[in-house]
Enzyme design. Structure first.
Site, short mmCIF file in Angstrom:
data_model
loop_
_atom_site.label_atom_id
_atom_site.label_comp_id
_atom_site.label_asym_id
_atom_site.label_seq_id
_atom_site.Cartn_x
_atom_site.Cartn_y
_atom_site.Cartn_z
N THR A 96 0.87 -1.18 0.00
CA THR A 96 0.00 0.00 0.00
C THR A 96 0.90 1.22 0.00
O THR A 96 1.64 1.45 0.97
CB THR A 96 -0.89 0.03 1.26
N LYS A 171 -7.88 1.69 -2.86
CA LYS A 171 -7.53 1.26 -1.50
C LYS A 171 -7.63 2.44 -0.51
O LYS A 171 -8.24 2.33 0.54
CB LYS A 171 -6.11 0.68 -1.51
P1 NAD Z 1 5.87 -5.90 7.25
O1 NAD Z 1 6.65 -4.78 7.80
O2 NAD Z 1 5.49 -7.05 8.14
O3 NAD Z 1 6.66 -6.55 6.00
C1 NAD Z 1 7.42 -5.80 5.07
C2 NAD Z 1 8.69 -6.59 4.79
O4 NAD Z 1 9.45 -5.90 3.78
C3 NAD Z 1 9.59 -6.72 6.03
O5 NAD Z 1 9.86 -8.09 6.29
C4 NAD Z 1 10.87 -5.95 5.63
O6 NAD Z 1 12.05 -6.52 6.17
C5 NAD Z 1 10.82 -6.07 4.11
N1 NAD Z 1 11.62 -5.08 3.42
C6 NAD Z 1 11.74 -3.75 3.67
N2 NAD Z 1 12.58 -3.16 2.79
C7 NAD Z 1 13.01 -4.15 1.97
C8 NAD Z 1 13.89 -4.18 0.85
N3 NAD Z 1 14.51 -3.07 0.42
N4 NAD Z 1 14.12 -5.37 0.25
C9 NAD Z 1 13.49 -6.50 0.68
N5 NAD Z 1 12.66 -6.53 1.74
C10 NAD Z 1 12.42 -5.37 2.36
O7 NAD Z 1 4.57 -5.27 6.57
P2 NAD Z 1 3.22 -6.03 6.16
O8 NAD Z 1 2.26 -5.99 7.29
O9 NAD Z 1 3.56 -7.32 5.51
O10 NAD Z 1 2.65 -4.99 5.08
C11 NAD Z 1 3.20 -4.91 3.78
C12 NAD Z 1 2.36 -3.93 2.99
O11 NAD Z 1 1.02 -4.39 2.94
C13 NAD Z 1 2.32 -2.52 3.57
O12 NAD Z 1 2.38 -1.60 2.52
C14 NAD Z 1 0.99 -2.49 4.31
O13 NAD Z 1 0.46 -1.18 4.40
C15 NAD Z 1 0.15 -3.38 3.41
N6 NAD Z 1 -0.99 -4.03 4.08
C16 NAD Z 1 -0.82 -4.62 5.29
C17 NAD Z 1 -1.91 -5.24 5.89
C18 NAD Z 1 -1.78 -5.92 7.25
O14 NAD Z 1 -2.81 -6.24 7.86
N7 NAD Z 1 -0.58 -6.18 7.72
C19 NAD Z 1 -3.16 -5.24 5.27
C20 NAD Z 1 -3.29 -4.66 4.01
C21 NAD Z 1 -2.18 -4.05 3.42
#
Ligand code: NAD
Length: 300
Positions: A96, A171
């Site tokens: 997102t 979204k």
């Molecule tokens: P998260 O922080 O758990 O996961 C993100 C991952 O990306 C982490 O493991 C981090 O180490 C990795 N990362 C960061 N920079 C990186 C790079 N340069 N190279 C490789 N890996 C890298 O976040 P999440 O909860 O999985 O959310 C991910 C996305 O989904 C966000 O944009 C969030 O807004 C969206 N989202 C989350 C949810 C939810 O309920 N968690 C729901 C809908 C949307």
């Protein structure tokens, strides 16, 4: 397909697992070693870099925290564009992020002759694990058709919303409505409580009349009337307050860019900014508990 999956956090890891359940081979990469280990224990292959992950990929999926990570992973040195050579895998960003970055990166992909989609999701980590996410997709029709088997492996409700950026637009507009709505329901219940009105009676009235909404009848922010709502589990997320604040902030950035008046969206962002100081990791319906703990003076 051979799929590169970049970003194996709360959402990415279970999404990658869904792809593997559907028979795809997933080469995962994450900057945090323990995320990669989790992916391997799910049956995935570990890549040591973005370049290694995308080496033989037919498709690349990214699931990263915010726009700056997406820009870096796609356009940075050692990033996806720099690593592809002449190959043209399908690119799907499910993070997102702000609409402007989504459009910029998609335009950079198109310049290289690459098909790219913005495809943010709703449904949280439970939906990601069950493979029942909603995908809101922006980008060319041809890319959407190419991506269909991957979306079906990870999601249930898949909507092509329009050109690049339209998925992100859907979204943040949806979540702005939800944030405003949830605060409205929480305020109504909190006022009823101070008036001595029995919550069961308010629910009986409002759930079947003009105060009705999803936030009330499916996700009631006060414990009791809807047993499955997070309010009954001390607001264990669910959808964390910090993520609602992020989406409301993205909506405000889009409103500023476009000149759209969003007075309630702006107020919702301010309220969630304050809720997040106390309850960032709690479900966003905790706004009811937060309001119940405040007096009018606290909020002026
Ligand atoms: P998260 O922080 O758990 O996961 C993100 C991952 O990306 C982490 O493991 C981090 O180490 C990795 N990362 C960061 N920079 C990186 C790079 N340069 N190279 C490789 N890996 C890298 O976040 P999440 O909860 O999985 O959310 C991910 C996305 O989904 C966000 O944009 C969030 O807004 C969206 N989202 C989350 C949810 C939810 O309920 N968690 C729901 C809908 C949307």
């Amino acid at each position: 397909m051979e799929v590169a999956f970049i970003g194996l956090g709360n959402m990415g890891r279970p999404m990658a697992a869904c792809l593997m359940r559907d028979g795809h081979v997933v080469h995962g990469f994450d900057v945090m070693r323990e995320m990669l280990d989790g992916h391997v224990s799910d049956g995935g292959r570990a890549a040591a870099s973005v370049a290694e992950a995308v080496r033989n990929a037919d498709a690349v999926v990214t699931m990263l925290p915010a726009g700056r990570h997406v820009r870096e992973v796609f356009t940075g040195s050692g990033g996806i564009f720099a690593s592809l050579g002449d190959r043209k895998p399908l690119l799907i960003d499910s993070s997102t992020i702000d609409v402007a970055t989504a459009r910029d990166v998609a335009a950079a992909a198109a310049q290289r002759g690459l098909d790219m989609l913005d495809a943010p999701v709703s449904g949280g980590s439970a939906g990601a694990t069950a493979g029942t996410l909603t995908f809101m997709v922006g980008g060319p029709e041809t890319a959407f058709a190419r991506a269909a088997p991957l979306f079906k492996a990870m999601g249930r409700n898949i909507v092509h919303c329009g050109a690049s950026g339209a998925g992100q637009a859907a979204k943040i507009c949806n979540n702005m409505m939800l944030g405003i709505n949830m605060i409205g329901v929480a305020e109504g219940i909190a006022l009823a409580q101070r008036l001595g009105l029995d919550l069961r009676k308010l629910f009986e009235v409002s759930s079947t009349s003009s105060g009705q909404s999803w936030a009330l009848t499916k996700y009631c922010p006060a414990p009791g009337p809807v047993p499955e709502s997070p309010a009954n589990r001390d607001y264990v997320a669910g959808f964390a307050t910090a993520l609602m604040l992020k989406d409301l902030s993205l909506a405000q950035a889009a409103a500023e860019d476009t000149g759209a008046p969003t007075p309630l969206g702006a107020q919702a962002a301010r309220i969630y900014d304050r809720v997040a100081r106390d309850y960032a990791a709690k479900d966003f319906s905790v706004v009811f508990k937060w309001l119940s703990e405040k007096s009018r003076e606290d909020l002026t």
